[in-house]
Design an enzyme around this catalytic site. Structure first.
Site, PDB file in Angstrom:
ATOM      1  N   GLU A  49       0.796  -1.223   0.000  1.00  0.00           N
ATOM      2  CA  GLU A  49       0.000   0.000   0.000  1.00  0.00           C
ATOM      3  C   GLU A  49       0.832   1.279   0.000  1.00  0.00           C
ATOM      4  OE1 GLU A  49      -0.548  -2.604   1.942  1.00  0.00           O
ATOM      5  OE2 GLU A  49      -2.662  -3.162   1.875  1.00  0.00           O
ATOM      6  N   PHE A 111     -11.526  -6.829  13.951  1.00  0.00           N
ATOM      7  CA  PHE A 111     -10.475  -7.326  13.060  1.00  0.00           C
ATOM      8  C   PHE A 111     -10.142  -6.270  12.001  1.00  0.00           C
ATOM      9  CE2 PHE A 111      -9.329  -9.659   9.097  1.00  0.00           C
ATOM     10  CZ  PHE A 111      -8.088 -10.098   9.533  1.00  0.00           C
ATOM     11  N   GLN A 112      -8.875  -6.002  11.823  1.00  0.00           N
ATOM     12  CA  GLN A 112      -8.370  -4.991  10.887  1.00  0.00           C
ATOM     13  C   GLN A 112      -8.990  -3.620  11.134  1.00  0.00           C
ATOM     14  OE1 GLN A 112      -8.478  -6.637   6.836  1.00  0.00           O
ATOM     15  NE2 GLN A 112      -6.438  -7.476   7.190  1.00  0.00           N
ATOM     16  N   LYS A 161     -17.497   0.064   6.168  1.00  0.00           N
ATOM     17  CA  LYS A 161     -18.044  -0.873   5.181  1.00  0.00           C
ATOM     18  C   LYS A 161     -19.558  -0.717   5.020  1.00  0.00           C
ATOM     19  CE  LYS A 161     -17.819  -5.593   3.679  1.00  0.00           C
ATOM     20  NZ  LYS A 161     -17.247  -6.926   3.801  1.00  0.00           N
ATOM     21  N   MET A 479      24.696   7.572   1.873  1.00  0.00           N
ATOM     22  CA  MET A 479      24.698   8.897   2.482  1.00  0.00           C
ATOM     23  C   MET A 479      25.071   8.817   3.962  1.00  0.00           C
ATOM     24  SD  MET A 479      24.531  12.044   1.911  1.00  0.00           S
ATOM     25  CE  MET A 479      23.548  12.708   0.571  1.00  0.00           C
TER      26      MET A 479
END
Lengths: 565, 160
Positions: A49, A111-112, A161, A479
């Site tokens: 993502e 959940f999630q 949802k 770097m």
């Protein structure tokens, strides 16, 4: 007729002109994905993502519009945070849609479930949790409006949802009106007059152009002003391309890894005209020693940027394009303005600048043995005729790209400037390529940072993005190693990354093309072959291991205290 | 220097945390904060007291204004203004101090709002300095509990 929230969302996205969405599906957004499939909007399935947000960021930058990402709840949402924070620091307009658990479960540690609105509050321009389906369409319209106007930035919309599954009558489009958000576009005429008078009076003016010039598409107005008044221009990392990099008036980049000339010019100028820049610490170095003798004009659309780090004499809150156009207009009609007079007045300063340029140009010594990274970037510039879109990762690769690919055009250089995200460049290249399928897009990468989003090789292949990745491979986190070399007695703690994949084989494993150059003579043939290949290509340039980025201003020092070799 | 800032903002979930998050994220400090809705239930009014030099106060007001949900920001301490704070103090009131406590409260035009055999809860309203004075005087008698609203403020209307 009633539609579901998801259907309304699709209509709304089409209304906003969205053509491409970068995303990754999941349980909470499955209804949205079901509707997305029925539209003409192209979905680009990333493999992480974070990449969706970076790709949307670069897509938006190339297009000059809002980039869009769509992810699921929980980990899908948290994975976007780095991308959002980067877009926030760089003022890039994106809208990120995150799924959320049904409203009845919010707060239940479902959940999630994660409070992504809470998490991203400090790194978005604004964010929303949509609790009622009636609010959905107005919220989306408002989000795009906020993202693309004023100082642009990321906006996140969290979509439970059940909200996207509920039904509504689709509200007709109407202009967004907000009581509490009205950015100032038009400059104050009195301030424009003051600024112009200061410019006409100055003997040693320097223009300091930042990302605001790119965001507001004001490169032409800036070029007109600088050329008419014979004022040299230096650019920040985000401002590169805002003024032609090969123009004699260009000083190149300023700051920590800026050119000797740019830093000397700023330190010695009597008037500094900051346009769409924010006096970042990487630009100013030690604040007290930054442009110590100069009067400062600062044009910015965000009032908080003005006098935040450095006190300003003539503040102008406005869109850069409007402000620069107003200055050009004022000068056109001003009796005091004579371009030739100004040229004569600035000649001593401009000659001094030429001397600085000759004394310490950006340089490197290329021998027959080891490839120098700067040589690779110069060859990329030469063989693409300066016309490619360049993205970078973060670190030495980023600075070499900024120094040696002389950008003449805006929206051709995508880098994570403020946040400094390793792993930005490759997904950004994919986003840029989706926005400009006919352009050559090259990610200048390090062997460390490319591994942070290397999984996107699958995305590039799936959507036939012929992006080219130029890995400047020194087997170090270069770097940090450079800082350790200079300031930590060469104690290379945690920076030796000798164990790495064979990038050629890795490319091949994904069905892309892998090429390697180990000697200077191989650089040009490899680049030519890559450019002629209609596929994703990794070019693995095995470079001189301990090459450093110079000039360098040590952190906290005055920008005139440059290390030059 | 101390500044009292009055903010009008949209009355929406999460708005207060945008304000407090801004202060913690940018290292500004909040000495007190008070918020409630206005006549328009869609709009809240917030008064906060903070401290800092001119540059910091300028950044605070600009940054507050930049929040999308903020409608108006006024540094009322830049003008002539009235400020009030209310405090409820539960103070010891044994037989030998009950009368003394009542006398003190009376001087400060306070009210007793709760009585028990060994204590009074008293309500005092006034400027920050008045509230401090009451607390200082009641301390030796024994303060059991104290709750303050934080300052609220309003700019004075123009007299002409």
């Amino acid at each position: 007729m009633k539609v579901t929230g998801a259907q309304a969302m699709m209509k709304c996205l089409e209304e906003q002109g969205v053509e491409v969405i970068f995303g990754f599906p999941g349980g909470a957004v499955i209804d949205i994905y079901d509707e997305l499939m029925k539209t003409d909007i192209q979905h680009v399935l990333v493999r992480h993502e974070q990449a969706a947000v970076h790709a949307a960021d670069a897509y938006g930058r190339v297009k000059g519009d809002v980039g869009v990402a769509l992810v699921t709840s929980g980990p899908g949402a948290t994975n976007t945070v780095t991308g959002i924070a980067s877009a926030y620091m760089d003022s890039i307009p994106i809208v990120v849609f995150t799924g959320q658990v049904p409203t009845a479960l919010i707060g239940n540690d479902a959940f999630q479930e994660v409070d992504i609105v809470g998490i991203t509050r400090p790194c978005t321009k604004h964010n929303y949790l949509v609790k009622n389906v009636e609010d959905l369409v107005p919220t989306i319209r408002e989000a795009f409006h906020i993202a693309r106007t004023g100082r642009p930035g990321p906006v996140l919309i969290d979509l439970p949802k059940d909200v996207v599954a509920a039904k509504i009558k689709f509200p007709e489009p109407k202009p967004v009106k907000m009581q509490s958000y009205r950015p100032t576009y038009e400059p104050h005429p009195g301030q424009i007059q003051k600024a112009c008078k200061a410019m006409l009076k100055a003997k040693k003016p320097v223009v300091y152009a930042g990302g605001g010039v790119i965001a507001s598409n004001s490169n032409e107005e800036l070029t007109e002003l600088a050329k008419n008044l014979h004022m040299p221009v230096t650019m920040t990392l985000m401002g590169l391309g805002g003024f032609p990099g090969t123009d004699p008036l260009s000083l190149g980049m300023l700051g920590m890894h800026g050119t000797y000339t740019a830093n000397m010019a700023v330190a010695n100028c009597d008037l500094l005209i900051a346009v769409g820049a924010r006096f970042d610490d990487r630009v100013t170095g030690k604040i007290d020693a930054f442009a110590p003798n100069a009067k400062i004009i600062h044009v910015d659309i965000d009032p908080t940027s003005i006098s935040k780090n450095v006190g300003v004499d003539i503040p102008i809150v406005a869109d850069c394009k409007h402000a620069l156009a107003a200055m050009n207009n004022y000068l056109r009609t001003s009796a005091d303005f004579d371009s030739d007079d100004l040229k004569e007045k600035h000649t001593p300063f401009l000659s001094q600048i030429d001397e600085w340029k000759k004394k310490h140009p950006l340089g490197y010594i290329q021998d027959d043995e080891k490839i120098k990274p700067q040589f690779v970037v110069e060859k990329l510039h030469q063989l693409t005729k300066g016309d490619a879109i360049i993205t970078t990762e973060v670190g030495q690769n980023q600075m070499w790209a900024a120094q040696f690919y002389h950008f003449n055009h805006p929206r051709a250089f995508m880098t994570s400037g403020g946040l400094g995200v390793m792993g930005y460049g490759f997904p950004a290249a994919i986003g840029a390529q989706m926005a400009a399928p006919d352009r050559t897009v090259i990610d200048v990468a390090g062997d460390g940072s490319i591994q942070m989003n290397i999984q996107e090789l699958a995305t590039a292949r799936q959507y036939k993005c012929p992006v080219k990745i130029a890995i400047l491979n020194n087997s170090y986190l270069g770097m940090v190693r450079q800082w350790q070399e200079l300031f930590y007695d060469k104690r290379y703690s945690g920076t030796d990354i000798e164990v790495a994949p064979d990038f050629v084989k890795l490319a091949e494993a994904y069905g892309a093309v892998g090429l390697r150059a180990s000697k200077p003579s191989e650089v040009e043939p490899v680049i030519k072959e890559a450019l002629a290949t209609n596929n994703t290509v990794i070019m693995d340039f095995v470079i001189s291991r301990e090459e450093g980025v110079y000039p360098m201003v040590p952190a906290g020092k005055a920008t005139t205290e440059m290390l030059l070799v | 220097m101390k500044h009292t800032i009055s903010v009008l903002l949209q009355n929406k979930p999460g708005v207060l945390s945008r304000v407090t998050g801004l202060f913690s994220g940018r290292g500004f400090n909040i000495q007190s904060l008070s918020v409630a809705e206005t006549l328009d239930e869609g709009i809240s009014s917030l008064t906060l007291v903070t401290a800092g030099d001119d540059n910091i106060i300028e950044q605070i007001t600009k940054q507050l204004h930049k929040l999308i949900d903020v409608i108006k920001v006024i540094d009322v301490s830049e003008t002539d203004f009235v400020e009030r704070e209310m405090v409820i103090i539960r103070v010891n009131a044994e037989s030998h101090t009950r009368a003394e406590v009542l006398r003190i409260i009376d001087i400060f035009r306070g009210k007793v709002v709760d009585v028990s055999p060994k204590s009074y809860a008293v309500e005092i309203t006034g400027s920050v300095s008045k509230v401090k004075a009451v607390i200082d005087i009641l301390k030796p008698i024994g303060i059991q509990e104290i709750v303050r609203t934080g300052t609220i403020a309003m700019a004075r209307a123009k007299k002409s």
